[in-house]
Design a protein around this motif. Structure first.
Motif, PDB file in Angstrom:
ATOM      1  N   GLU A  15       1.170   6.845  -1.213  1.00  0.00           N
ATOM      2  CA  GLU A  15       0.120   5.843  -1.034  1.00  0.00           C
ATOM      3  C   GLU A  15      -0.216   5.316  -2.416  1.00  0.00           C
ATOM      4  OE1 GLU A  15      -3.261   7.115   1.262  1.00  0.00           O
ATOM      5  OE2 GLU A  15      -1.968   8.331   2.542  1.00  0.00           O
ATOM      6  N   LYS A  16       0.049   4.054  -2.618  1.00  0.00           N
ATOM      7  CA  LYS A  16      -0.090   3.469  -3.950  1.00  0.00           C
ATOM      8  C   LYS A  16      -1.529   3.515  -4.444  1.00  0.00           C
ATOM      9  CE  LYS A  16       3.843   0.427  -3.489  1.00  0.00           C
ATOM     10  NZ  LYS A  16       4.283  -0.954  -3.395  1.00  0.00           N
ATOM     11  N   GLY A  17      -1.644   3.641  -5.718  1.00  0.00           N
ATOM     12  CA  GLY A  17      -2.927   3.672  -6.407  1.00  0.00           C
ATOM     13  C   GLY A  17      -2.661   3.616  -7.891  1.00  0.00           C
ATOM     14  N   SER A  18      -1.884   4.553  -8.376  1.00  0.00           N
ATOM     15  CA  SER A  18      -1.525   4.627  -9.784  1.00  0.00           C
ATOM     16  C   SER A  18      -0.204   3.894 -10.020  1.00  0.00           C
ATOM     17  CB  SER A  18      -1.371   6.092 -10.208  1.00  0.00           C
ATOM     18  OG  SER A  18      -0.697   6.180 -11.444  1.00  0.00           O
ATOM     19  N   THR A  19      -0.240   2.887 -10.885  1.00  0.00           N
ATOM     20  CA  THR A  19       0.972   2.141 -11.211  1.00  0.00           C
ATOM     21  C   THR A  19       1.987   3.033 -11.919  1.00  0.00           C
ATOM     22  OG1 THR A  19      -0.330   0.128 -11.407  1.00  0.00           O
ATOM     23  CG2 THR A  19       1.865   0.091 -12.380  1.00  0.00           C
TER      24      THR A  19
ATOM     25  N   GLU B  98       0.782  -1.231   0.000  1.00  0.00           N
ATOM     26  CA  GLU B  98       0.000   0.000   0.000  1.00  0.00           C
ATOM     27  C   GLU B  98       0.815   1.282   0.000  1.00  0.00           C
ATOM     28  OE1 GLU B  98      -2.506  -0.478   3.379  1.00  0.00           O
ATOM     29  OE2 GLU B  98      -3.615  -2.131   2.471  1.00  0.00           O
ATOM     30  N   ILE B  99       2.052   1.233   0.517  1.00  0.00           N
ATOM     31  CA  ILE B  99       2.830   2.459   0.692  1.00  0.00           C
ATOM     32  C   ILE B  99       4.265   2.259   0.208  1.00  0.00           C
ATOM     33  CG2 ILE B  99       3.768   4.064   2.402  1.00  0.00           C
ATOM     34  CD1 ILE B  99       1.125   4.285   3.384  1.00  0.00           C
ATOM     35  N   TYR B 100       4.775   3.287  -0.471  1.00  0.00           N
ATOM     36  CA  TYR B 100       6.196   3.374  -0.801  1.00  0.00           C
ATOM     37  C   TYR B 100       6.738   4.540   0.014  1.00  0.00           C
ATOM     38  CZ  TYR B 100      10.518   4.375  -3.313  1.00  0.00           C
ATOM     39  OH  TYR B 100      11.833   4.611  -3.627  1.00  0.00           O
TER      40      TYR B 100
ATOM     41  N   LEU C 215       2.367   6.334 -11.625  1.00  0.00           N
ATOM     42  CA  LEU C 215       2.975   7.239 -10.651  1.00  0.00           C
ATOM     43  C   LEU C 215       3.908   6.483  -9.717  1.00  0.00           C
ATOM     44  CD1 LEU C 215       3.261  10.113  -9.632  1.00  0.00           C
ATOM     45  CD2 LEU C 215       1.215   9.760  -8.221  1.00  0.00           C
ATOM     46  N   TYR C 216       3.535   5.257  -9.334  1.00  0.00           N
ATOM     47  CA  TYR C 216       4.406   4.433  -8.481  1.00  0.00           C
ATOM     48  C   TYR C 216       5.753   4.200  -9.157  1.00  0.00           C
ATOM     49  CZ  TYR C 216       6.496   0.207  -6.572  1.00  0.00           C
ATOM     50  OH  TYR C 216       7.385  -0.713  -6.074  1.00  0.00           O
ATOM     51  N   GLU C 217       5.735   3.819 -10.425  1.00  0.00           N
ATOM     52  CA  GLU C 217       6.994   3.576 -11.140  1.00  0.00           C
ATOM     53  C   GLU C 217       7.827   4.848 -11.225  1.00  0.00           C
ATOM     54  OE1 GLU C 217       8.324   0.716 -12.000  1.00  0.00           O
ATOM     55  OE2 GLU C 217       6.571  -0.370 -11.291  1.00  0.00           O
ATOM     56  N   LYS C 218       7.175   5.974 -11.426  1.00  0.00           N
ATOM     57  CA  LYS C 218       7.864   7.264 -11.497  1.00  0.00           C
ATOM     58  C   LYS C 218       8.517   7.596 -10.155  1.00  0.00           C
ATOM     59  CE  LYS C 218       5.819  10.793 -13.877  1.00  0.00           C
ATOM     60  NZ  LYS C 218       4.963  11.983 -14.090  1.00  0.00           N
ATOM     61  N   VAL C 219       7.783   7.386  -9.067  1.00  0.00           N
ATOM     62  CA  VAL C 219       8.289   7.683  -7.726  1.00  0.00           C
ATOM     63  C   VAL C 219       9.421   6.728  -7.346  1.00  0.00           C
ATOM     64  CG1 VAL C 219       7.661   7.661  -5.272  1.00  0.00           C
ATOM     65  CG2 VAL C 219       6.155   8.758  -6.928  1.00  0.00           C
ATOM     66  N   LYS C 220       9.250   5.454  -7.655  1.00  0.00           N
ATOM     67  CA  LYS C 220      10.286   4.455  -7.350  1.00  0.00           C
ATOM     68  C   LYS C 220      11.585   4.772  -8.103  1.00  0.00           C
ATOM     69  CE  LYS C 220      11.188  -0.480  -7.375  1.00  0.00           C
ATOM     70  NZ  LYS C 220      10.718  -1.804  -7.812  1.00  0.00           N
TER      71      LYS C 220
ATOM     72  N   LYS D 118      -2.036  11.624  -2.071  1.00  0.00           N
ATOM     73  CA  LYS D 118      -1.338  10.354  -2.250  1.00  0.00           C
ATOM     74  C   LYS D 118       0.179  10.466  -2.198  1.00  0.00           C
ATOM     75  CE  LYS D 118      -4.982   7.763  -3.176  1.00  0.00           C
ATOM     76  NZ  LYS D 118      -5.328   6.596  -2.410  1.00  0.00           N
ATOM     77  N   LEU D 119       0.728  11.620  -2.573  1.00  0.00           N
ATOM     78  CA  LEU D 119       2.178  11.763  -2.680  1.00  0.00           C
ATOM     79  C   LEU D 119       2.648  13.043  -2.004  1.00  0.00           C
ATOM     80  CD1 LEU D 119       4.984  11.028  -3.914  1.00  0.00           C
ATOM     81  CD2 LEU D 119       4.283  12.348  -5.924  1.00  0.00           C
ATOM     82  N   GLU D 120       3.687  12.902  -1.181  1.00  0.00           N
ATOM     83  CA  GLU D 120       4.344  14.071  -0.606  1.00  0.00           C
ATOM     84  C   GLU D 120       5.850  13.831  -0.633  1.00  0.00           C
ATOM     85  OE1 GLU D 120       3.513  16.863   3.041  1.00  0.00           O
ATOM     86  OE2 GLU D 120       4.526  15.041   3.736  1.00  0.00           O
ATOM     87  N   ILE D 121       6.561  14.802  -1.199  1.00  0.00           N
ATOM     88  CA  ILE D 121       8.024  14.781  -1.222  1.00  0.00           C
ATOM     89  C   ILE D 121       8.490  16.030  -0.509  1.00  0.00           C
ATOM     90  CG2 ILE D 121      10.093  14.766  -2.670  1.00  0.00           C
ATOM     91  CD1 ILE D 121       8.286  13.631  -4.934  1.00  0.00           C
ATOM     92  N   LYS D 122       9.400  15.860   0.453  1.00  0.00           N
ATOM     93  CA  LYS D 122       9.943  16.998   1.190  1.00  0.00           C
ATOM     94  C   LYS D 122      11.464  16.943   1.098  1.00  0.00           C
ATOM     95  CE  LYS D 122       7.785  18.353   4.977  1.00  0.00           C
ATOM     96  NZ  LYS D 122       7.274  18.342   6.353  1.00  0.00           N
TER      97      LYS D 122
END
Length: 124
Positions: free
Chosen positions: A99-103, A43-45, A105-110, A84-88
């Motif tokens: 918080e995963k949801g979009s595959t 659920e979370i990265y 966006l997940y690949e982009k964040v990873k 869903k996404l916060e970067i600091k």
């Protein structure tokens, strides 16, 4: 004082949530003055990096390549995508909570996490 209370409450909620979620991956890498921690559950990265101050601009540039200019909030520059996404980022430290949801966006964040790790000198 309010910040400490907020941090304690958030830490408690993350702890409670972490006990409910089975983690797929949890990696910590430490080299010299660089420490990177990645947690990737169903659920979370979550990503955090602490590194030498002189690498801050290069690391922030990696984020800007993907998400554009962030918003200045005190000592931090912040990027958000809804709830869903916060970067600091600040000098010597970056955190990502997704918080995963979009595959897509997940690949982009990873990939961003991997790119930041390479930039700040963390070896895999």
């Amino acid at each position: 004082m309010k910040k400490w209370i907020l941090l304690i409450v958030l830490a408690g909620s993350f702890s409670a949530h972490a006990q409910q979620v089975k983690a797929k991956t949890n990696t910590t890498t430490t080299h010299s003055k660089t420490a990177v921690n990645v947690s990737d559950s169903d659920e979370i990265y979550s990503y955090s990096a602490i590194f030498d101050l002189d690498k801050s601009n290069k690391a922030i540039n990696e984020i800007e390549k993907v998400f554009g200019k962030g918003k200045k909030e005190g000592n931090y520059t912040t990027w958000r995508d809804g709830e869903k996404l916060e970067i600091k980022a600040r000098e010597g430290k970056i955190t990502i909570e997704f918080e995963k949801g979009s595959t897509v966006l997940y690949e982009k964040v990873k990939q961003l996490g991997e790119s930041i790790s390479e930039t700040v000198g963390s070896k895999k």
